[in-house]
Design an enzyme around this catalytic site. Structure first.
Site, PDB file in Angstrom:
ATOM      1  N   ASN A 195       0.800  -1.225   0.000  1.00 36.61           N
ATOM      2  CA  ASN A 195       0.000   0.000   0.000  1.00 36.61           C
ATOM      3  C   ASN A 195       0.837   1.282   0.000  1.00 36.61           C
ATOM      4  OD1 ASN A 195       0.896  -0.051   2.612  1.00 36.61           O
ATOM      5  ND2 ASN A 195      -1.114   0.154   3.564  1.00 36.61           N
ATOM      6  N   CYS A 196       2.149   1.167  -0.127  1.00 38.79           N
ATOM      7  CA  CYS A 196       3.038   2.333  -0.190  1.00 38.79           C
ATOM      8  C   CYS A 196       2.927   2.964  -1.580  1.00 38.79           C
ATOM      9  CB  CYS A 196       4.478   1.906   0.085  1.00 38.79           C
ATOM     10  SG  CYS A 196       5.713   3.170  -0.248  1.00 38.79           S
TER      11      CYS A 196
END
Length: 116
Positions: A10-11
């Site tokens: 999710n970065c």
């Protein structure tokens, strides 16, 4: 040989890197630190190519959550590795193992030069 890409799904920077790799049809294997934490052996191998300082993300939330006392204990590879093993999300990401060496972060020009 497929690239090895390490990071957190999710970065945003990891998302940009994976999108770029997909768009350029470059094969890779993704290793999510949340499911597959980095090991001391991996950290030491990476540090044979790049400095331990380059691995520690001092701009991220995880670093900022450390107390000032904890931050001051990170003074060499051993102390950095201990904190990185406990907090994999503090490793700069993505980290890519490529035939042309370790690449950290997302820089399209560097990707063009080293991955194409």
């Amino acid at each position: 040989m497929a690239l090895q890409v390490y990071g957190i799904k999710n970065c945003n920077t990891v998302k940009k890197a994976l999108t770029w790799l997909d768009e350029n049809e470059i094969a890779y294997t993704f290793h999510d630190y949340k499911k597959e934490p980095a090991t001391l052996k991996q950290l030491e191998a990476w540090e044979n190519e790049i400095s331990w300082e380059a691995l520690v993300n001092k701009k991220g939330t995880t670093w900022r959550k450390l107390s000032p006392g904890e931050q001051t204990t990170v003074v060499d590879a051993d102390s950095a590795n201990q904190i990185l093993l406990k907090n994999n999300s503090m490793i700069k990401r993505p980290l890519i193992e490529s035939p042309k060496g370790i690449i950290i972060g997302f820089d399209e020009e560097e990707y063009q030069a080293k991955l194409k």
